[in-house]
Design an enzyme around this catalytic site. Structure first.
Site, mmCIF file in Angstrom:
data_model
loop_
_atom_site.group_PDB
_atom_site.id
_atom_site.type_symbol
_atom_site.label_atom_id
_atom_site.label_comp_id
_atom_site.label_asym_id
_atom_site.label_seq_id
_atom_site.Cartn_x
_atom_site.Cartn_y
_atom_site.Cartn_z
ATOM 1 C CB CYS A 196 53.307 47.545 35.912
ATOM 2 S SG CYS A 196 51.969 46.402 36.179
ATOM 3 C CG ASP A 252 48.400 52.400 37.770
ATOM 4 O OD1 ASP A 252 49.282 52.287 36.899
ATOM 5 O OD2 ASP A 252 48.460 51.824 38.874
ATOM 6 C CB ALA A 298 42.057 53.832 42.894
ATOM 7 C CB ALA A 299 41.932 48.397 44.186
ATOM 8 N N PRO A 300 45.155 48.615 44.874
ATOM 9 C CG PRO A 300 47.025 47.735 45.964
ATOM 10 C CD PRO A 300 46.425 47.923 44.598
ATOM 11 N N GLY A 301 45.570 51.082 46.146
ATOM 12 C CA GLY A 301 45.610 52.443 46.700
ATOM 13 C C GLY A 301 46.980 53.100 46.736
ATOM 14 C CE LYS A 309 50.920 54.183 39.751
ATOM 15 N NZ LYS A 309 50.755 52.754 40.156
ATOM 16 C CG ASP A 343 32.064 49.872 33.803
ATOM 17 O OD1 ASP A 343 32.359 48.671 33.815
ATOM 18 O OD2 ASP A 343 32.226 50.629 32.808
ATOM 19 C CD GLU A 390 39.604 48.120 41.493
ATOM 20 O OE1 GLU A 390 40.621 48.778 41.211
ATOM 21 O OE2 GLU A 390 39.218 47.151 40.808
HETATM 22 N N1 SAM Z 1 46.620 52.210 40.898
HETATM 23 C C1 SAM Z 1 46.754 51.057 41.767
HETATM 24 C C2 SAM Z 1 47.842 51.330 42.787
HETATM 25 O O1 SAM Z 1 48.741 52.132 42.510
HETATM 26 O O2 SAM Z 1 47.780 50.766 43.898
HETATM 27 C C3 SAM Z 1 46.989 49.780 40.958
HETATM 28 C C4 SAM Z 1 45.963 49.582 39.895
HETATM 29 S S1 SAM Z 1 46.087 48.080 38.982
HETATM 30 C C5 SAM Z 1 47.435 48.370 37.955
HETATM 31 C C6 SAM Z 1 44.712 48.184 37.884
HETATM 32 C C7 SAM Z 1 43.330 48.151 38.510
HETATM 33 O O3 SAM Z 1 42.350 48.246 37.470
HETATM 34 C C8 SAM Z 1 43.028 46.876 39.283
HETATM 35 O O4 SAM Z 1 42.661 47.188 40.602
HETATM 36 C C9 SAM Z 1 41.855 46.270 38.522
HETATM 37 O O5 SAM Z 1 40.913 45.645 39.369
HETATM 38 C C10 SAM Z 1 41.238 47.444 37.820
HETATM 39 N N2 SAM Z 1 40.473 47.084 36.620
HETATM 40 C C11 SAM Z 1 40.330 45.859 36.053
HETATM 41 N N3 SAM Z 1 39.525 45.910 34.989
HETATM 42 C C12 SAM Z 1 39.139 47.189 34.849
HETATM 43 C C13 SAM Z 1 38.284 47.878 33.946
HETATM 44 N N4 SAM Z 1 37.692 47.242 32.953
HETATM 45 N N5 SAM Z 1 38.099 49.190 34.144
HETATM 46 C C14 SAM Z 1 38.705 49.848 35.144
HETATM 47 N N6 SAM Z 1 39.522 49.242 36.031
HETATM 48 C C15 SAM Z 1 39.734 47.938 35.895
#
Ligand code: SAM
Length: 448
Positions: free
Chosen positions: A232, A179, A112-115, A117, A162, A135
């Protein structure tokens, strides 16, 4: 303008993909065009003055003609809008076309980070619905929390777990959004520096990680629940191939979203592809599935971690909060407001996950008084009797820089500092000075 050097291996790998047109794809990357878009917060209803035009697939999303300084716009800090890439707002269609949004839902935003969605989802679901915004990376989870606080709705729990930790919540969620972390090619136009980090090997690693994440989270989705997957990245290993992997690995029905042909969105193996030479937005892929296995959620035993406040404390809090429909719990002296209807869910999550934030942090109880928290100022739960002081633009910036304010006012005590009626945070007006309670870590460091 310069010709942007896209990796040849990427361009080659995209050959034959539906909607891929090498020439116009390269051209749009070299055009130097930048798109700025925002999504308004329907709970705050700001009078946003900039020149704007509607993004066709989302109710509150707009393209801006020019990129203003968001840092020096008090409404940005008040949580009146979120700056977000336009294609990714298509998530709204994924929700609207698969889910009855008038129902009480449990939704998980896993990555979810940075938020972007998560704040969008909060504007789509009902007040009685629950959003778990997760996150895995701790520092990024802190940023996520700040953006959730700023958006101001109480029906959210922010977690730092996790994906595999969610196996504890079997069949719990109605909707899960993944995402996924990806190789990021979809954002090359906006961020050319990312090109150097791209490699075929990384695409492969991302694809494997995406599969792992989806397999880990699968048990937490209930039978007939909806999975929304997005990236993306342009690479088929992270998009269409994940779709087909999901279909072979699990019992699912793939859902093809109906798309207005005029929008320039490409349907590819059931997913929606956003090519930047065909839509006004960056590269994006999104696909929806309905789970066709598992069961309904069977209530788990609640370990009961939350401590309710006392009646006396409730009287104190009632001076600050319109308490209809809210429950209050405390952790040491810190008080959180939870939607009453979600009390059991919040309590359950507290026992099962690493919860870093829940509901609205109301304040800290100190010697029969409440010291209100910034989150209360950002929310819509503070009482109408709380005083509000309207700041002029220069004072609002000063406030956000955490500088000393001088105001000509007869009022004393705690007040909301507001710009155009939208609270920015707290001040405490003393006889000889005004204490500025804007959080230090959020303050604007630049000079106007
Ligand atoms: N959904 C966010 C938004 O709309 O603002 C953007 C999310 S970004 C595409 C993907 C996120 O997945 C990152 O914040 C990243 O830290 C996290 N991530 C990295 N490795 C991961 C893992 N193994 N499992 C779950 N999330 C992970």
């Amino acid at each position: 303008f310069y010709a942007m050097q896209l990796p040849a291996a990427l361009l080659n790998s995209l050959q034959g993909l539906k909607g891929f047109d090498k020439e116009s794809f390269e051209e749009v990357h070299s055009s130097g065009q930048q798109i700025t878009s925002i999504r308004l917060n329907p709970f705050k209803k700001a009078d946003f003055q900039n020149q704007k035009s509607e993004i066709p697939w989302t109710e509150h999303g707009y393209y801006l003609e020019t990129r203003p300084s968001f840092t020096f716009d008090p409404l940005f800090h008040a949580g009146c809008y979120y700056v977000q890439e336009a294609s990714s707002m298509f998530l709204e269609q994924a929700f609207r076309k698969t889910t009855d949004l008038s129902k009480q839902l449990r939704v998980l935003d896993l990555c979810a980070a940075p938020g972007g969605k998560s704040t969008h989802i909060q504007s789509l679901i009902s007040k009685d619905s629950l959003l778990v915004s997760n996150e895995v990376i701790r520092s990024r989870a802190a940023v996520l929390k700040d953006n959730i606080v700023k958006w101001g709705s109480p029906n959210v729990v922010v977690t730092n777990n996790d994906p595999k930790d969610f196996a504890r919540l079997q069949n719990y969620f109605d909707v899960i959004v993944v995402d996924a972390p990806c190789s990021g090619s979809g954002l090359f136009r906006r961020d050319p520096a990312a090109i150097t980090e791209w490699s075929e090997n990384n695409v492969q690693l991302c694809s494997q990680r995406q599969q792992r994440i989806l397999a880990d989270i699968w048990p937490a989705l209930k039978n007939d629940g909806i999975l929304i997957y997005s990236t993306c990245s342009y690479s088929r290993q992270e998009d269409e191939e994940i779709v087909s992997w999901l279909k072979t690995e699990f019992s699912v029905a793939a859902i093809t979203l109906p798309v207005d042909p005029g929008l320039g969105i490409t349907i590819s193996d059931g997913g929606c592809r956003f090519w930047p030479d065909k839509v006004k937005g960056e590269g994006f892929f999104i696909a929806c599935f309905q789970k066709k296995e598992g069961d309904d959620y069977v209530a788990l035993k609640i370990k009961g971690k939350a401590e309710p406040i006392t009646n006396k404390e409730r009287t104190i809090i009632n001076n600050w909060v319109k308490s209809d429909g809210l429950s209050f719990v405390k952790h040491a002296e810190t008080v959180y407001a939870w939607p009453e209807i979600l009390y059991n869910d919040f309590n359950l999550l507290l026992g099962q996950l690493r919860v870093i934030y829940s509901g609205v942090l109301t304040g800290v109880l100190m010697r029969d008084k409440l010291v209100p928290d910034h989150a209360l100022a950002m929310s819509d739960i503070f009482s109408a009797s709380v005083g509000k002081i309207e700041l002029a633009y220069e004072d609002a910036i000063k406030y956000l820089q955490r500088k000393e304010l001088r105001l000509d006012t007869q009022f004393r005590g705690w007040h909301l500092a507001a710009f155009q009626g939208h609270p920015l945070g707290w001040i405490n007006i003393l006889p000889n000075r005004i204490n500025n309670y804007y959080p230090k870590e959020l303050r604007i460091l630049k000079e106007l």
